[in-house]
Design a protein around this motif. Structure first.
Motif, PDB file in Angstrom:
ATOM      1  N   PRO A 173      27.607 -20.164  -5.016  1.00  0.00           N
ATOM      2  CA  PRO A 173      28.692 -20.864  -5.129  1.00  0.00           C
ATOM      3  C   PRO A 173      28.584 -22.138  -5.221  1.00  0.00           C
ATOM      4  CG  PRO A 173      28.352 -19.742  -3.125  1.00  0.00           C
ATOM      5  CD  PRO A 173      27.391 -19.560  -3.849  1.00  0.00           C
ATOM      6  N   GLY A 174      29.491 -22.972  -5.828  1.00  0.00           N
ATOM      7  CA  GLY A 174      29.495 -24.331  -5.840  1.00  0.00           C
ATOM      8  C   GLY A 174      30.822 -25.225  -5.997  1.00  0.00           C
ATOM      9  N   LEU A 175      31.699 -24.516  -5.597  1.00  0.00           N
ATOM     10  CA  LEU A 175      32.950 -25.205  -5.906  1.00  0.00           C
ATOM     11  C   LEU A 175      33.269 -26.162  -4.840  1.00  0.00           C
ATOM     12  CD1 LEU A 175      35.560 -22.236  -6.660  1.00  0.00           C
ATOM     13  CD2 LEU A 175      34.741 -23.973  -8.226  1.00  0.00           C
ATOM     14  N   ALA A 176      32.768 -25.891  -3.532  1.00  0.00           N
ATOM     15  CA  ALA A 176      32.902 -26.872  -2.382  1.00  0.00           C
ATOM     16  C   ALA A 176      32.085 -28.086  -2.878  1.00  0.00           C
ATOM     17  CB  ALA A 176      32.485 -26.332  -1.356  1.00  0.00           C
ATOM     18  N   LYS A 177      30.905 -28.042  -3.147  1.00  0.00           N
ATOM     19  CA  LYS A 177      30.087 -29.075  -3.688  1.00  0.00           C
ATOM     20  C   LYS A 177      30.336 -29.859  -4.772  1.00  0.00           C
ATOM     21  CE  LYS A 177      25.152 -28.341  -4.592  1.00  0.00           C
ATOM     22  NZ  LYS A 177      24.137 -28.145  -5.146  1.00  0.00           N
ATOM     23  N   LEU A 178      30.991 -29.202  -6.064  1.00  0.00           N
ATOM     24  CA  LEU A 178      31.809 -30.167  -6.954  1.00  0.00           C
ATOM     25  C   LEU A 178      32.925 -30.726  -6.197  1.00  0.00           C
ATOM     26  CD1 LEU A 178      33.031 -28.518 -10.343  1.00  0.00           C
ATOM     27  CD2 LEU A 178      34.053 -30.244  -9.071  1.00  0.00           C
ATOM     28  N   SER A 179      33.565 -30.415  -5.399  1.00  0.00           N
ATOM     29  CA  SER A 179      34.797 -31.163  -4.886  1.00  0.00           C
ATOM     30  C   SER A 179      34.049 -32.530  -4.018  1.00  0.00           C
ATOM     31  CB  SER A 179      35.605 -30.118  -3.943  1.00  0.00           C
ATOM     32  OG  SER A 179      36.193 -29.298  -4.428  1.00  0.00           O
ATOM     33  N   ALA A 180      33.114 -32.019  -3.255  1.00  0.00           N
ATOM     34  CA  ALA A 180      32.295 -33.158  -2.486  1.00  0.00           C
ATOM     35  C   ALA A 180      32.200 -34.175  -3.265  1.00  0.00           C
ATOM     36  CB  ALA A 180      31.503 -32.542  -1.788  1.00  0.00           C
ATOM     37  N   ILE A 181      31.312 -33.934  -4.387  1.00  0.00           N
ATOM     38  CA  ILE A 181      30.841 -35.015  -5.335  1.00  0.00           C
ATOM     39  C   ILE A 181      31.842 -35.881  -5.934  1.00  0.00           C
ATOM     40  CG2 ILE A 181      29.445 -35.485  -7.353  1.00  0.00           C
ATOM     41  CD1 ILE A 181      27.559 -33.052  -6.484  1.00  0.00           C
ATOM     42  N   ARG A 182      33.070 -35.113  -6.301  1.00  0.00           N
ATOM     43  CA  ARG A 182      34.082 -35.804  -6.827  1.00  0.00           C
ATOM     44  C   ARG A 182      34.750 -36.720  -5.981  1.00  0.00           C
ATOM     45  NH1 ARG A 182      33.655 -37.495 -10.956  1.00  0.00           N
ATOM     46  NH2 ARG A 182      33.871 -35.807 -12.786  1.00  0.00           N
ATOM     47  N   ALA A 183      34.835 -36.121  -4.934  1.00  0.00           N
ATOM     48  CA  ALA A 183      35.747 -36.778  -3.835  1.00  0.00           C
ATOM     49  C   ALA A 183      34.896 -38.276  -3.499  1.00  0.00           C
ATOM     50  CB  ALA A 183      35.891 -36.048  -2.539  1.00  0.00           C
ATOM     51  N   ALA A 184      33.726 -38.197  -3.460  1.00  0.00           N
ATOM     52  CA  ALA A 184      33.025 -39.284  -3.126  1.00  0.00           C
ATOM     53  C   ALA A 184      33.200 -40.238  -4.241  1.00  0.00           C
ATOM     54  CB  ALA A 184      31.279 -38.929  -2.820  1.00  0.00           C
ATOM     55  N   SER A 185      33.069 -39.915  -5.305  1.00  0.00           N
ATOM     56  CA  SER A 185      33.423 -41.130  -6.469  1.00  0.00           C
ATOM     57  C   SER A 185      34.843 -41.551  -6.479  1.00  0.00           C
ATOM     58  CB  SER A 185      33.022 -40.322  -7.881  1.00  0.00           C
ATOM     59  OG  SER A 185      33.798 -39.305  -8.279  1.00  0.00           O
ATOM     60  N   ASP A 186      35.806 -40.500  -6.122  1.00  0.00           N
ATOM     61  CA  ASP A 186      37.040 -41.253  -6.104  1.00  0.00           C
ATOM     62  C   ASP A 186      37.239 -41.987  -4.848  1.00  0.00           C
ATOM     63  OD1 ASP A 186      37.795 -39.391  -7.913  1.00  0.00           O
ATOM     64  OD2 ASP A 186      38.796 -37.748  -6.729  1.00  0.00           O
ATOM     65  N   ARG A 187      36.568 -41.972  -4.089  1.00  0.00           N
ATOM     66  CA  ARG A 187      36.697 -42.954  -2.590  1.00  0.00           C
ATOM     67  C   ARG A 187      35.584 -44.215  -3.133  1.00  0.00           C
ATOM     68  NH1 ARG A 187      35.518 -38.165   0.190  1.00  0.00           N
ATOM     69  NH2 ARG A 187      33.484 -38.715   0.509  1.00  0.00           N
ATOM     70  N   GLY A 188      34.937 -44.111  -4.331  1.00  0.00           N
ATOM     71  CA  GLY A 188      34.417 -45.203  -4.685  1.00  0.00           C
ATOM     72  C   GLY A 188      32.961 -45.350  -4.066  1.00  0.00           C
ATOM     73  N   GLU A 189      32.474 -44.559  -3.341  1.00  0.00           N
ATOM     74  CA  GLU A 189      31.204 -44.327  -2.513  1.00  0.00           C
ATOM     75  C   GLU A 189      29.755 -44.257  -3.435  1.00  0.00           C
ATOM     76  OE1 GLU A 189      31.427 -41.076   0.116  1.00  0.00           O
ATOM     77  OE2 GLU A 189      33.028 -41.849   1.195  1.00  0.00           O
ATOM     78  N   VAL A 190      30.228 -43.648  -4.706  1.00  0.00           N
ATOM     79  CA  VAL A 190      29.371 -43.710  -5.536  1.00  0.00           C
ATOM     80  C   VAL A 190      29.892 -43.750  -6.953  1.00  0.00           C
ATOM     81  CG1 VAL A 190      29.419 -41.088  -6.196  1.00  0.00           C
ATOM     82  CG2 VAL A 190      27.148 -42.150  -6.605  1.00  0.00           C
ATOM     83  N   LYS A 191      29.176 -44.094  -8.030  1.00  0.00           N
ATOM     84  CA  LYS A 191      29.772 -44.464  -9.428  1.00  0.00           C
ATOM     85  C   LYS A 191      30.432 -42.860 -10.022  1.00  0.00           C
ATOM     86  CE  LYS A 191      25.482 -43.082 -11.755  1.00  0.00           C
ATOM     87  NZ  LYS A 191      24.583 -43.782 -12.905  1.00  0.00           N
ATOM     88  N   ARG A 192      31.233 -43.114 -10.785  1.00  0.00           N
ATOM     89  CA  ARG A 192      31.778 -41.792 -11.428  1.00  0.00           C
ATOM     90  C   ARG A 192      30.996 -41.337 -12.639  1.00  0.00           C
ATOM     91  NH1 ARG A 192      34.954 -38.688 -14.626  1.00  0.00           N
ATOM     92  NH2 ARG A 192      36.868 -37.477 -13.523  1.00  0.00           N
ATOM     93  N   VAL A 193      30.378 -40.273 -12.433  1.00  0.00           N
ATOM     94  CA  VAL A 193      29.837 -39.784 -13.841  1.00  0.00           C
ATOM     95  C   VAL A 193      30.708 -38.497 -14.174  1.00  0.00           C
ATOM     96  CG1 VAL A 193      27.668 -40.481 -12.953  1.00  0.00           C
ATOM     97  CG2 VAL A 193      28.317 -38.029 -12.444  1.00  0.00           C
ATOM     98  N   SER A 194      30.308 -38.254 -15.414  1.00  0.00           N
ATOM     99  CA  SER A 194      31.049 -36.832 -16.023  1.00  0.00           C
ATOM    100  C   SER A 194      30.217 -35.905 -15.263  1.00  0.00           C
ATOM    101  CB  SER A 194      30.507 -36.943 -17.361  1.00  0.00           C
ATOM    102  OG  SER A 194      31.055 -35.482 -18.005  1.00  0.00           O
ATOM    103  N   ILE A 195      31.092 -34.842 -14.845  1.00  0.00           N
ATOM    104  CA  ILE A 195      30.805 -33.435 -14.591  1.00  0.00           C
ATOM    105  C   ILE A 195      31.247 -32.511 -15.509  1.00  0.00           C
ATOM    106  CG2 ILE A 195      30.618 -31.888 -12.498  1.00  0.00           C
ATOM    107  CD1 ILE A 195      31.284 -34.075 -10.636  1.00  0.00           C
ATOM    108  N   LEU A 196      30.211 -31.892 -16.180  1.00  0.00           N
ATOM    109  CA  LEU A 196      30.224 -30.646 -16.879  1.00  0.00           C
ATOM    110  C   LEU A 196      29.698 -29.508 -16.290  1.00  0.00           C
ATOM    111  CD1 LEU A 196      29.812 -31.925 -20.240  1.00  0.00           C
ATOM    112  CD2 LEU A 196      31.730 -32.007 -18.987  1.00  0.00           C
ATOM    113  N   THR A 197      30.294 -28.252 -16.115  1.00  0.00           N
ATOM    114  CA  THR A 197      29.846 -27.228 -15.332  1.00  0.00           C
ATOM    115  C   THR A 197      29.310 -26.320 -16.215  1.00  0.00           C
ATOM    116  OG1 THR A 197      31.934 -26.060 -15.801  1.00  0.00           O
ATOM    117  CG2 THR A 197      31.742 -27.475 -13.834  1.00  0.00           C
TER     118      THR A 197
END
Length: 310
Positions: A173-197
Motif C-alpha cells: 500500500p502506498g497512498l500514505a506515501k503519496l500523500s506525504a511526498i505531495r504534502a512536502a512539495s506543497d509546503r515547499g520543502e522539496v521541488k514539485r515533480v510530476s507523480i504518475l502512479t
C-alpha cells in the motif's frame, strides 16, 4: 505538445513489445500499437519496461524498437525508456543510445543490492552523475526491486537530483506515501515533480488522483480507461471517474494476476487489433481455454456496464 518535465500529467502508457508468431521483433506491429495508444489519448509512452519484456530483448533489438516507436510517435508525445541497471556503464550507454534516437527521457529503479537509506541515496547520486542533464523518472516499485524507499529517502533523492522530473509511484500500500511526498512539495520543502502512479494497471487510480497524483504510468489493454478516469477527475467529476474505473476494474484485476498477466494483456491487445500476435518470449505464461473463457466473460460484462454508463 506534452513535455517530459515536472508539469507532466495524464497517462504515460507502459507498452508491450510486439513479436511475430515466431518470436521475432515485429516493427510493423509496433507502428500499429503506437497508433492504437495515441488514438486513445495517452499523453506519453514508456517503453523497455518489465511488461515490455525488456530483459528478453537483445541490445540491438532494444535500439531498433526504440527507434521505431520514436519515429512513429513523431514528437506528438514524450517517449520514456527504462534504463535501470545495477551497473552504470550499461545504464549510461543505453541512455546515450535512446536519447540519441530521440527519446524524451529515461526511467531508473534502484537495484536489489541497495538496502539502507544511505545506500539508496548514494546509488542515485551516481545515477545523477551518469545521466548528466538527461531528464529522468524515479521508479519506486518494491514488488519488482525488493527495495523499500521511505518518503524521507525519496525526498532526499529529489533534493539532490536536479534533473529528476517525475516519480513513478507504485508502492502498495502506498497512498500514505503519496500523500506525504505531495504534502512536502506543497509546503515547499522539496521541488514539485510530476507523480504518475502504477500499482497493477492502476488498481488504485481514483484514490491516487485524490491524493495528488498527476496521472498514471502503467499498462492496461484499455488505455482509454485511464485516460477517461484522469480526465474526469481533472475536471472535478470525481464520481464519474469512480464509475468509469469501476466498470473496468474486474478485467484490470484479472490482467494483474502474477504469472499470466502479460499473456492476458497481449491476448486482449491482439483481440483489439493493437498487435498482430499475442506471442510473448520465453519464459512466458500461456493461457488455458478456461482463462480465455474468463476473459471473454469479463469483456462482455465490461461492455454492458460501459453501455449503461453512456
Amino acid at each position: 505538445m506534452h513535455k517530459f518535465d515536472p508539469s507532466a500529467k495524464g497517462v504515460y502508457l507502459i507498452t508491450v513489445t510486439p513479436f511475430t508468431d515466431s518470436g521475432a521483433l515485429d516493427l510493423a506491429s509496433t507502428d500499429r500499437m503506437v497508433d492504437f495508444c495515441l488514438e486513445r489519448g495517452v499523453t506519453g509512452l514508456t517503453i523497455l519496461g518489465i511488461m515490455g519484456e525488456a530483459t528478453k530483448l537483445t541490445a540491438e533489438e532494444a535500439k531498433a524498437f526504440t527507434r521505431q516507436v520514436v519515429r512513429r510517435v513523431g514528437g506528438r508525445v514524450p517517449v520514456i525508456c527504462g534504463v535501470s541497471s545495477p551497473g552504470f556503464a550499461a545504464m549510461g550507454e543505453l541512455t546515450r543510445e535512446v536519447m540519441g534516437i530521440g527519446a524524451s527521457g529515461v526511467m531508473v529503479a534502484p537495484p536489489s543490492t541497495v538496502r539502507t537509506d544511505d545506500q539508496i541515496a548514494g546509488y542515485f547520486d551516481m545515477v545523477n552523475e551518469t545521466l548528466g542533464a538527461v531528464p529522468w523518472c524515479l521508479q519506486d516499485h518494491p514488488v519488482s526491486t525488493t527495495v523499500q524507499m521511505s518518503p524521507a529517502v525519496i525526498l532526499r533523492i529529489l533534493k539532490s537530483s536536479p534533473n529528476c522530473v517525475m516519480l513513478k509511484h507504485e508502492d502498495w500500500p502506498g497512498l500514505a506515501k503519496l500523500s506525504a511526498i505531495r504534502a512536502a512539495s506543497d509546503r515547499g520543502e522539496v521541488k514539485r515533480v510530476s507523480i504518475l502512479t502504477g500499482n497493477g494497471g492502476g488498481l488504485f487510480l481514483p484514490e491516487e488522483l485524490s491524493r495528488g497524483a498527476d496521472g498514471a504510468m502503467t499498462g492496461f489493454a484499455w488505455p482509454e480507461m485511464m485516460v477517461d478516469v484522469v480526465a474526469a477527475h481533472a475536471r472535478g467529476d470525481v464520481e464519474r471517474a469512480h464509475d468509469l474505473f469501476d466498470a473496468y476494474l474486474p478485467l484490470a484485476r484479472y490482467e494483474q494476476q502474477a504469472g499470466i498477466g502479460l499473456a492476458v494483456r497481449k491476448h486482449l491487445l491482439h483481440q483489439r487489433g493493437a498487435i498482430a500476435s499475442a506471442f510473448a518470449r520465453r519464459p512466458a505464461p500461456k493461457l488455458s481455454p478456461q482463462d480465455v473463457a474468463d476473459i471473454e466473460r469479463l469483456v462482455r460484462r465490461q461492455e454492458k456496464r460501459l453501455s449503461q454508463l453512456g
